[in-house]
Design a protein around this motif. Structure first.
Motif, short mmCIF file in Angstrom:
data_model
loop_
_atom_site.label_atom_id
_atom_site.label_comp_id
_atom_site.label_asym_id
_atom_site.label_seq_id
_atom_site.Cartn_x
_atom_site.Cartn_y
_atom_site.Cartn_z
N TYR A 294 46.21 58.45 98.73
CA TYR A 294 44.92 59.14 98.67
C TYR A 294 44.44 59.63 100.04
CZ TYR A 294 40.11 60.34 97.74
OH TYR A 294 38.93 61.04 97.66
N GLN A 295 44.51 58.79 101.06
CA GLN A 295 43.99 59.19 102.37
C GLN A 295 44.80 60.34 102.96
OE1 GLN A 295 41.00 57.79 103.34
NE2 GLN A 295 41.04 59.61 104.66
N ASP A 296 46.12 60.26 102.82
CA ASP A 296 46.98 61.35 103.31
C ASP A 296 46.67 62.64 102.56
OD1 ASP A 296 49.33 62.32 104.85
OD2 ASP A 296 50.19 62.56 102.86
N PHE A 297 46.54 62.54 101.23
CA PHE A 297 46.19 63.69 100.40
C PHE A 297 44.85 64.26 100.83
CE2 PHE A 297 43.03 63.90 96.91
CZ PHE A 297 43.19 65.24 96.54
N LEU A 298 43.85 63.41 101.01
CA LEU A 298 42.50 63.86 101.35
C LEU A 298 42.48 64.57 102.69
CD1 LEU A 298 39.53 63.74 100.35
CD2 LEU A 298 39.28 61.69 101.75
N ASN A 299 43.11 63.97 103.70
CA ASN A 299 43.11 64.56 105.04
C ASN A 299 43.75 65.94 105.04
OD1 ASN A 299 41.91 62.24 106.01
ND2 ASN A 299 43.82 61.35 106.77
N LYS A 300 44.92 66.05 104.42
CA LYS A 300 45.64 67.32 104.43
C LYS A 300 44.91 68.38 103.62
CE LYS A 300 50.25 65.44 105.24
NZ LYS A 300 51.61 65.20 104.69
N THR A 301 44.39 67.98 102.45
CA THR A 301 43.74 68.96 101.58
C THR A 301 42.43 69.46 102.19
OG1 THR A 301 44.75 67.93 99.64
CG2 THR A 301 42.88 69.39 99.25
N CYS A 302 41.67 68.58 102.81
CA CYS A 302 40.44 69.01 103.48
C CYS A 302 40.75 70.01 104.60
CB CYS A 302 39.68 67.81 104.04
SG CYS A 302 38.82 66.84 102.79
N ASP A 303 41.78 69.72 105.38
CA ASP A 303 42.18 70.65 106.44
C ASP A 303 42.57 72.00 105.85
OD1 ASP A 303 41.73 68.75 108.38
OD2 ASP A 303 43.85 68.19 108.59
N GLN A 304 43.33 71.98 104.75
CA GLN A 304 43.78 73.23 104.14
C GLN A 304 42.64 74.00 103.51
OE1 GLN A 304 46.68 71.21 101.75
NE2 GLN A 304 48.39 71.74 103.10
N LEU A 305 41.64 73.30 103.00
CA LEU A 305 40.45 73.98 102.46
C LEU A 305 39.67 74.65 103.59
CD1 LEU A 305 39.25 71.32 99.88
CD2 LEU A 305 39.84 73.69 99.34
N ARG A 306 39.53 73.95 104.69
CA ARG A 306 38.74 74.49 105.82
C ARG A 306 39.42 75.71 106.44
NH1 ARG A 306 38.19 68.70 107.16
NH2 ARG A 306 36.15 68.02 106.40
N THR A 307 40.75 75.71 106.47
CA THR A 307 41.47 76.85 107.06
C THR A 307 41.67 77.99 106.06
OG1 THR A 307 43.61 75.86 106.49
CG2 THR A 307 42.69 75.35 108.68
N GLY A 308 41.35 77.73 104.79
CA GLY A 308 41.54 78.76 103.78
C GLY A 308 42.95 78.85 103.24
N GLU A 309 43.80 77.89 103.62
CA GLU A 309 45.18 77.89 103.12
C GLU A 309 45.23 77.54 101.63
OE1 GLU A 309 48.17 76.46 106.51
OE2 GLU A 309 46.47 75.09 106.27
N ILE A 310 44.25 76.76 101.18
CA ILE A 310 44.14 76.41 99.76
C ILE A 310 42.79 76.85 99.24
CG2 ILE A 310 43.68 74.40 98.27
CD1 ILE A 310 46.16 73.15 99.15
N GLN A 311 42.79 77.40 98.05
CA GLN A 311 41.56 77.84 97.38
C GLN A 311 41.18 76.82 96.31
OE1 GLN A 311 40.07 80.77 98.43
NE2 GLN A 311 41.72 80.79 99.95
N ALA A 312 39.89 76.49 96.24
CA ALA A 312 39.40 75.60 95.18
C ALA A 312 38.94 76.45 94.00
CB ALA A 312 38.25 74.76 95.70
N LEU A 313 39.56 76.24 92.84
CA LEU A 313 39.16 76.96 91.62
C LEU A 313 38.28 76.04 90.79
CD1 LEU A 313 42.30 78.82 90.20
CD2 LEU A 313 40.48 79.71 91.66
#
Length: 346
Positions: A294-313
């Motif tokens: 969970y922590q690894d997932f959370l850290n990476k996904t938050c970074d990717q959301l902030r940089t716009g690499e991942i979009q939240a639908l």
């Protein structure tokens, strides 16, 4: 002080596809007070998750009901719990204070009385929308992350197929796989969803499964050299077609089988000779088994959301009374992304 707590129940156990008439909106007086040191917390619900697996809880019997507490059967007339976000209004638990934001098991209603032992924790929004805790930063996101990286263990350049790819989990699997360096194709149920996958989320290709009469031939067209990874959200014929097109040592992560939830006689029947001779791994899994990530997932996904690499639908409806239509819509394919009901403003 007493408030009126509105909440959703089922009138009777559900068979087949759910209908709005299967549900009932009830209300009851709720005193906003608890005895000190009881560890009971009263939460004002803000967002609740709407998920297909809940239908199996609403049946008189499903093998899933005995597998994990999250999937325990629902008793007609009683409240229905779900993953969600809320704000503490009264606390008899020293770990929680009034106005704390919390995430965990709350009910499909205005308020939840959370008893000791029920999943509940405080969280930091991390500068992101609170609703993200229900979807992309909650179990939907962890499911996608764990299923792809822990179950399927992709290698750069591998070919990945995702079914229900515009859904709450599928869209994230595709995005994670693309960022990792895989070739990704998704299936969805409309031209609008197909366009979204390719134009907004960066899938290499996508198709509308409703327009295809031969799924095995369709997948052969998109994967002429075979599929390395299939992330299965639907089961039935799509799973059969994917297995038929797998490469040797292909991996299948079985996340959900929504096409089978509403039709008791519908079952996937992959060619087991393919499974044996291609040495294909097919594995079911639950996000709860992967909390160590969970922590690894959370850290990476938050970074990717902030940089716009991942979009939240997110697909958000408003009000307790909208829960039945939101839930029923899942089985018609109405939602795009994570289906959430906003119970109250933050």
């Amino acid at each position: 002080m007493d408030v009126t707590n509105r909440y959703i129940t089922i009138k009777a156990h559900i068979y087949g596809a759910p209908k709005e008439s299967d549900f009932e909106l009830k209300d009851a007086a709720l005193p906003l007070r608890v005895d000190p040191d009881t560890n009971v917390v009263i939460v004002k619900n803000l967002y609740v998750s709407i998920d297909p697996y809940q239908l199996n809880r609403m049946k008189s019997f499903s093998s899933s009901q005995s597998a994990i507490n999250f999937a325990a059967g629902v008793t007609p007339g009683e409240g229905i719990d779900a993953y969600g976000v809320g704000k503490v209004v009264v606390s008899g638990n020293p770990e929680f204070e009034k106005d704390d934001l919390v995430v965990g098991l709350i009910c499909w209603g205005d308020y939840t009385v959370v008893k000791p032992g029920v999943l509940l924790r405080k969280f930091d929004p991390l500068g992101l929308p609170v609703s993200y805790q229900v979807g992309i930063l909650g179990f939907s996101g962890l499911t996608a992350y764990a299923g792809l990286f822990d179950i399927c263990k992709p290698k750069k350049g591998e070919k990945v197929f995702v079914s229900a790819a515009s859904g709450s989990v599928g869209n994230l699997v595709g995005q994670y796989a693309k960022l990792f360096g895989c070739y990704v194709v998704g299936s969805a149920g409309s031209k609008e969803k197909v366009a979204l996958l390719k134009e907004k989320l960066g899938f290499d290709d996508a198709f509308d499964y409703k327009e295809e009469t031969d799924l095995k031939a369709t997948l052969k067209k998109y994967f002429p050299d075979g599929i390395d990874i299939y992330f299965d959200n639907v089961g039935a014929e799509m799973q059969e077609a994917a297995v038929a097109n797998m490469k040797a040592f292909g991996r299948v992560a079985v996340c959900g089988v929504i096409s089978e939830y509403t039709e008791a006689g519908k079952r996937a029947a992959p060619d087991m000779l393919d499974v044996v001779y291609k040495r294909i791994k097919i594995q079911g899994f639950l996000a709860a088994d992967h909390m160590n990530l969970y922590q690894d997932f959370l850290n990476k996904t938050c970074d990717q959301l902030r940089t716009g690499e991942i979009q939240a639908l997110e697909d958000i409806s408003d009000g307790v009374e909208s829960i039945p239509s939101a839930f029923v819509g899942l089985f018609r394919g109405d939602n795009i992304g994570k289906k959430i009901v906003r119970i109250a403003q933050e």
